[in-house]
Design an enzyme around this catalytic site. Structure first.
Site, mmCIF file in Angstrom:
data_model
loop_
_atom_site.group_PDB
_atom_site.id
_atom_site.type_symbol
_atom_site.label_atom_id
_atom_site.label_comp_id
_atom_site.label_asym_id
_atom_site.label_seq_id
_atom_site.Cartn_x
_atom_site.Cartn_y
_atom_site.Cartn_z
ATOM 1 N N LYS A 55 -33.326 -15.922 -7.265
ATOM 2 C CA LYS A 55 -34.168 -17.129 -7.277
ATOM 3 C C LYS A 55 -33.795 -18.047 -6.115
ATOM 4 O O LYS A 55 -34.662 -18.550 -5.398
ATOM 5 C CB LYS A 55 -34.015 -17.878 -8.616
ATOM 6 C CG LYS A 55 -34.786 -17.213 -9.738
ATOM 7 C CD LYS A 55 -34.441 -17.773 -11.111
ATOM 8 C CE LYS A 55 -35.146 -16.939 -12.185
ATOM 9 N NZ LYS A 55 -34.715 -17.217 -13.547
ATOM 10 N N GLN A 99 -31.034 -21.198 -16.735
ATOM 11 C CA GLN A 99 -31.121 -19.751 -16.968
ATOM 12 C C GLN A 99 -30.677 -19.434 -18.398
ATOM 13 O O GLN A 99 -29.559 -19.778 -18.799
ATOM 14 C CB GLN A 99 -30.223 -19.018 -15.949
ATOM 15 C CG GLN A 99 -30.297 -17.524 -16.022
ATOM 16 C CD GLN A 99 -31.637 -16.974 -15.554
ATOM 17 O OE1 GLN A 99 -32.201 -17.414 -14.562
ATOM 18 N NE2 GLN A 99 -32.157 -15.998 -16.291
ATOM 19 N N ASP A 122 -40.519 -23.538 -15.895
ATOM 20 C CA ASP A 122 -40.593 -22.352 -16.755
ATOM 21 C C ASP A 122 -41.618 -22.560 -17.869
ATOM 22 O O ASP A 122 -41.849 -21.657 -18.678
ATOM 23 C CB ASP A 122 -39.217 -22.080 -17.380
ATOM 24 C CG ASP A 122 -38.689 -20.693 -17.047
ATOM 25 O OD1 ASP A 122 -39.443 -19.921 -16.425
ATOM 26 O OD2 ASP A 122 -37.546 -20.399 -17.420
#
Ligand code: NAP
Length: 297
Positions: A55, A99, A122
């Site tokens: 990422k 994460q 997200d």
């Protein structure tokens, strides 16, 4: 034997990242804005470390600002939430991602609730899930967003298509179903308690499998010509014994690829299908968030 079209998510994602880089350059030149993404990693889970490194690298490659915050596995929930609060308030950062999974002593729900919905790239906050379900502009989860892009590319107009989503998680199945509904599909969500799953899937023009059970979806579940999107990932030791001994793994999807490809009209492989779309869509969401936070869109 007939073969369904292979949906090349790797190539599509590379193209998307290139378009994002152009948009980022324009945002910098015209508005002085550099979209910024912060990723928070708690602990040292090997798979999470790889995801987080990828990422960061792809964020920088698109010309964006990248920040990775690494915290020890023993970090307290309060300290983690303080990091999220700092990033929520940082004007250089437009997207914040923690994460998952996080260690057991930390509540994933509390972490999601602490994210600013404007920076929730997200798409996990209740605000963004509610906005998606209400047909309002939202930041949406990256993997279903990537699936939608592939579907629109390969199928075109989705109006009136029968879509079956297998899996009902907040991250994948539910937002996927909402996006298909918003595209005027007739949507069925199947899950572990569904009866006659093969019979349900046989009705589908579009199948999205997001379960995590290797090769569960068989050829005789598939209506001839259907489009099959395989989200599932199960890790097995690499076939080569030396590679396996070195800890290398191979990924297997939810769909029995070879036999299903013989019936389907189009299908995503694993790896190289949905997977590469996820980070590309994370970058796309960060650009969207940067524009909205700056009042440009
Ligand atoms: P999850 O939270 O574990 O959800 C799995 C879903 O599958 C649940 O809704 C579960 O039903 C359903 N299910 C389990 N067994 C089933 C069965 N026998 N028949 C029908 N449905 C069944 O997983 P997730 O986060 O949604 O992820 C799903 C898969 O996609 C995983 O393999 C994950 O690794 C993968 N994934 C890939 C990407 C990517 O970038 N490619 C991104 C995200 C996820 P219940 O609700 O009834 O338990």
């Amino acid at each position: 034997m007939a073969q369904g079209k292979l949906i090349d998510g790797k190539a599509f994602a590379a193209d998307l990242r290139a378009k994002i880089a152009v948009e980022v350059a324009e945002l910098k030149a015209k508005h002085g804005i550099t979209p910024g993404l912060a990723v928070v990693l708690v602990g040292e889970d090997p798979a999470s470390q790889v995801y987080v490194r990828n990422k960061g690298e792809q964020t920088l490659a698109a010309g964006m600002h990248s920040e990775t915050v690494r915290l020890p596995a023993e970090v307290s929930q309060d300290d983690l939430l303080a990091v999220v609060a700092r990033l929520n308030a940082d004007p250089k950062i437009h997207g914040v991602l923690v994460q998952f999974p996080v260690p057991d002593h930390i509540s994933q729900m509390d972490v999601v609730a602490a994210l600013s919905p404007d920076k929730d790239v997200d798409g996990l906050t209740v605000t963004n899930a509610g906005r998606l379900a209400s047909g309002l502009p939202a930041l949406t989860p990256c993997t279903p967003l990537g699936c939608m892009m592939l579907l629109k590319d390969v199928v075109g107009d989705l109006t009136g298509k029968n879509a079956v989503v297998i899996g009902r998680s907040n991250l994948m199945g539910k937002p996927m179903a909402q996006m298909l509904l918003a595209a005027d599909c007739t949507v069925t969500i199947a899950h572990s308690r569904s009866k006659d799953l093969p019979g349900i899937v046989r009705q589908a023009d579009i199948v999205v499998a997001a379960v995590g059970r290797a090769e569960m979806v068989k050829a005789d579940w598939i209506k001839p010509g259907a489009t099959v999107i395989d989200v599932g990932i199960t890790r097995y030791p690499a076939r080569d014994p030396e590679a396996a001994a070195a800890g290398k793994t191979r990924l297997v999807g939810d769909v029995a690829f070879d036999e299903v490809r013989a019936v389907a009209g189009a299908i995503t492989p694993v790896p190289g299908g949905v997977g590469p779309m996820t980070i590309a869509c994370l970058l796309a969401n960060t650009v969207t968030a940067a524009k909205r936070l700056s009042g440009i869109a």
